[in-house]
Design a protein around this motif. Structure first.
Motif, short mmCIF file in Angstrom:
data_model
loop_
_atom_site.label_atom_id
_atom_site.label_comp_id
_atom_site.label_asym_id
_atom_site.label_seq_id
_atom_site.Cartn_x
_atom_site.Cartn_y
_atom_site.Cartn_z
N GLY A 158 17.33 25.04 30.43
CA GLY A 158 18.62 25.39 29.83
C GLY A 158 18.87 26.88 29.85
N GLY A 159 20.02 27.25 29.33
CA GLY A 159 20.38 28.66 29.26
C GLY A 159 21.57 28.87 28.36
N THR A 160 21.85 30.14 28.06
CA THR A 160 23.00 30.48 27.21
C THR A 160 23.75 31.64 27.84
N GLY A 161 24.91 31.96 27.27
CA GLY A 161 25.70 33.08 27.77
C GLY A 161 26.21 32.81 29.17
N LEU A 162 26.04 33.77 30.08
CA LEU A 162 26.47 33.58 31.46
C LEU A 162 25.63 32.55 32.19
N LEU A 163 24.53 32.11 31.57
CA LEU A 163 23.65 31.12 32.20
C LEU A 163 23.71 29.76 31.49
N ARG A 164 24.84 29.49 30.83
CA ARG A 164 25.02 28.19 30.15
C ARG A 164 24.86 27.05 31.15
N PHE A 165 24.30 25.97 30.66
CA PHE A 165 24.05 24.77 31.46
C PHE A 165 23.10 25.04 32.62
N ALA A 166 22.25 26.07 32.48
CA ALA A 166 21.30 26.41 33.55
C ALA A 166 20.32 25.27 33.77
N ARG A 167 20.03 25.04 35.04
CA ARG A 167 18.98 24.11 35.42
C ARG A 167 18.40 24.61 36.73
N GLY A 168 17.10 24.44 36.88
CA GLY A 168 16.44 24.92 38.08
C GLY A 168 14.95 25.01 37.88
N TYR A 169 14.35 26.01 38.52
CA TYR A 169 12.90 26.16 38.41
C TYR A 169 12.50 27.62 38.51
#
Length: 195
Positions: A158-169
């Motif tokens: 996950g992520g927040t701010g400009l990286l909301r909805f982050a997914r990866g590795y």
């Protein structure tokens, strides 16, 4: 006699009030939904998803007067894997491998020795970024880290701010490790989809 009649009248009235309040409140509970569908556009998810690559160095400092990694739970067994130990971290993230390099964020969270057979850590940490447009944004890592593998891969959950909805590795590669002090510098390359 009047007292007993009055008492039963009050008891009956109170019982009627409570049951009518309970039934109306239960009707409200049945009509209230705590989950509702949303239009993704309300959260700005109508934009094209981006793929970003972040690269920085993670400094795990156990030695000296100001360590950034502190053991809060000692190992439960006398083993070479330190099984059961837990470290809380507030590790610097820098642009280059030197600790004096530009600070771009902090890794905050913990890692725990979760394997009896090998040095395998459970990593649970937020990369709290402080640089440029990403100041205030975070990426969350949660996964297994086999310390002595050349490259370790962990999921971004996950992520927040400009990286909301982050997914990866994330790929972690040890740059430097001092066996005596336990201090280490690890290169992180993170690949995330986000909006």
């Amino acid at each position: 006699m009047h007292f007993i009649t009055f008492f039963f009248f009050l008891l009956f009235s109170f019982n009627t009030l409570t049951s009518s309040t309970s039934s109306s409140s239960s009707q409200n509970d049945d009509t209230f939904d705590f989950v509702r569908p949303l239009d993704p556009m309300l959260l700005g998810l109508n934009k094209k998803e981006k793929l970003s690559h972040l690269r920085f160095y993670w400094h795990d400092i156990m030695s000296g007067k100001n360590p950034t990694s502190i053991m809060v739970v000692p190992p439960t067994l006398n083993s070479t894997t330190f099984f059961g130990s837990v470290h809380m971290i507030d590790n610097p993230l820098t642009l280059g491998p030197e600790l004096s390099s530009k600070l771009v964020g902090k890794a905050q969270g913990f890692y725990a020795s979760a394997s009896q057979a090998e040095l395998g850590l459970l990593m649970a940490m937020n990369f709290a970024l402080i640089e440029g447009n990403y100041n205030g944004s975070t990426i969350t890592i949660l996964g297994k880290n086999l310390v002595f593998d050349k490259v370790r891969e962990m999921p971004v959950v996950g992520g927040t701010g400009l990286l909301r909805f982050a997914r990866g590795y994330a790929k972690a590669k040890t740059h430097w490790f001092d066996l005596k002090s336990g201090d280490a510098t690890v290169e992180y390359n993170i690949y995330v989809f986000h909006y």
